[in-house]
Design an enzyme around this catalytic site. Structure first.
Site, PDB file in Angstrom:
ATOM      1  N   GLU A  72      -5.898  -8.361   0.144  1.00 10.99           N
ATOM      2  CA  GLU A  72      -6.363  -8.376   1.535  1.00 10.99           C
ATOM      3  C   GLU A  72      -7.869  -8.154   1.557  1.00 10.99           C
ATOM      4  O   GLU A  72      -8.379  -7.250   0.897  1.00 10.99           O
ATOM      5  CB  GLU A  72      -5.688  -7.289   2.369  1.00 10.99           C
ATOM      6  CG  GLU A  72      -4.189  -7.425   2.521  1.00 10.99           C
ATOM      7  CD  GLU A  72      -3.576  -6.280   3.344  1.00 10.99           C
ATOM      8  OE1 GLU A  72      -4.333  -5.596   4.077  1.00 10.99           O
ATOM      9  OE2 GLU A  72      -2.354  -6.066   3.255  1.00 10.99           O
ATOM     10  N   GLU A 118       0.829  -1.209   0.000  1.00 11.36           N
ATOM     11  CA  GLU A 118       0.000   0.000   0.000  1.00 11.36           C
ATOM     12  C   GLU A 118       0.867   1.265   0.000  1.00 11.36           C
ATOM     13  O   GLU A 118       0.655   2.183   0.795  1.00 11.36           O
ATOM     14  CB  GLU A 118      -0.946  -0.006   1.196  1.00 11.36           C
ATOM     15  CG  GLU A 118      -1.887  -1.194   1.230  1.00 11.36           C
ATOM     16  CD  GLU A 118      -2.918  -1.132   2.338  1.00 11.36           C
ATOM     17  OE1 GLU A 118      -4.001  -1.710   2.182  1.00 11.36           O
ATOM     18  OE2 GLU A 118      -2.628  -0.509   3.378  1.00 11.36           O
TER      19      GLU A 118
END
Length: 421
Positions: A273, A128
């Site tokens: 995720e 991220e």
């Protein structure tokens, strides 16, 4: 002759029995299903215990956030597919030096290949890295780091085995109307995103995206809760003759629209995720986690994607264990994403086959425990004004996130009592 035949039958029966025992000891799972295994824990699990636990639950894919040799080596001689990671704080080094990238590949990939090696399939360069809370710190270094790692992999002769990608949070794209069809990559990082997507398309590597329906509830108290789950029957999101009964599909299709508008409609999608926490917020509890996973895994088992991406895709559940060293800046729930507690004990029933059965997962075996210790108030303490500082100290070295608001209330009550005294 009769004795020989009798022995043969006995051996066949014994072999059949062993096969049945082996099958009963391994859970059936959905194709393409994996889990994230994070390492931000004060008492990390031993890798061999975790590998055996994954085998017992039939999990055949795992996503790591680093490339720790002890951890990765534990997957030797297994059929478990591994994604290793490069932390964000190393991106600038690899972006600026092809030599450093080659050294990393040699130390963290090459040595694990060969007979009886590790089935490493992906390297996630950063995790991220474009997250808005990083204020652009890694925007300029992610793509060059991906390029150098890819070149090093090719040079090592592993280009046909290992793909380079990066895991992106869903906040790299947005929709002005909150409808998928208005989705597009954010302007702040648009140019770099186009470079990365073009790279993934060229190398036939997946676009890895992290999607969390729980955050819709956490960030917006007016968000319709039923949209975060997969039960249906509630409010829907209507967009261009498409109805979305859950926000996961709507989020995924917002990405699909963003990729189409960027000129790359055929990039492979992988969900890096997705999950639900069990503590740290009123909506974060085992009951809701069970509800979320039950619906999501049934969806996965049906091999149905989203309206704009009807094909099935690989998914990594987040996460395997609770991690008590994670930052709680996003919220107290951050330390409670685990399907299992920090020691491998299960929290709620979950059926990894997606059939919705009331199954408890196989727990970790062989865990070694330290002596239990508890922080309690000393009954001899008279000066209560000293307690808040002591409480802060205790919570700095232990996980108090389950207490949530109670710690603030306790400090306030103590302060009031001392003022009265």
């Amino acid at each position: 002759m009769a004795r020989t035949m009798a022995r043969a039958k006995l051996l066949m029966c014994a072999l059949l029995y062993l096969i049945l025992v082996q099958l009963q000891g391994t859970q059936a799972t959905i194709e393409g299903l994996g889990v994230n295994w994070g390492a931000l824990a004060s008492h990390p699990m031993e890798p061999n215990i975790v590998v055996n636990m994954l085998k017992s639950n039939g999990i055949k894919k795992v996503k790591l956030f680093d490339s720790d040799s002890w951890t990765v080596s534990a997957f030797s001689n297994t059929d478990i597919e591994v994604m290793v990671g490069i932390p964000n704080d190393q991106l600038s080094k690899f972006a600026g030096s092809s030599g450093d990238a080659e050294d990393w590949v040699k130390a963290n990939l090459t040595k694990h290949f060969g007979d009886g090696g590790v089935n490493i399939r992906y390297v996630s360069v950063g995790n991220e890295p474009f997250l808005s809370s990083y204020n652009g710190s890694f925007v300029k270094t992610t793509f060059p780091a991906m390029q150098n790692i890819q070149k090093a992999i090719d040079k090592a002769g592993l280009g046909d085995k290992v793909k380079v990608t990066t895991a992106m949070n869903a906040d790299v794209y947005e929709s002005s109307s909150n409808k998928p069809s208005d989705g597009e990559f954010k302007s702040q990082s648009y140019d770099e995103m186009i470079k990365i997507v073009g790279f993934l398309n060229e190398k036939k590597a997946p676009f890895v995206v992290n999607i969390y329906p729980f955050l819709n509830i956490y960030q917006n108290k007016d968000f319709p809760e039923e949209l975060a789950f997969f039960d249906g029957g509630g409010r829907t999101i209507d967009d261009k003759n498409v109805q979305y009964s859950n926000v996961f599909d709507a989020n995924l299709d917002t990405l699909i629209w963003s990729l189409k508008k960027a000129g790359y409609p055929n990039v492979e999608i992988m969900v890096g995720e997705v999950g639900w926490p069990t503590d740290g917020h009123i909506s974060a509890n085992p009951k809701n986690a069970k509800r979320f996973y039950q619906g999501f895994l049934k969806k996965m088992a049906s091999k149905k994607g989203s309206p704009l991406h009807p094909e099935p895709f690989d998914v990594y559940l987040f996460s395997l264990f609770d991690e008590d060293l994670k930052s709680i800046a996003p919220g107290n729930f951050e330390r409670h994403w685990g399907i299992f507690r920090h020691d491998g004990r299960s929290k709620f029933p979950i059926d990894f086959s997606g059939q919705g059965q009331e199954k408890w997962p196989e727990e970790a075996q062989g865990v070694r425990y330290q002596e239990n210790k508890w922080c309690v108030l000393n009954s001899d303490v008279k000066n209560m004004s000293l307690v808040p500082a002591a409480l802060d100290y205790a919570c700095a070295v232990a996980d108090c996130t389950s207490l949530g608001q109670e710690t603030k209330v306790l400090r306030h009550v103590i302060s009031m009592d001392w003022e009265v005294l």
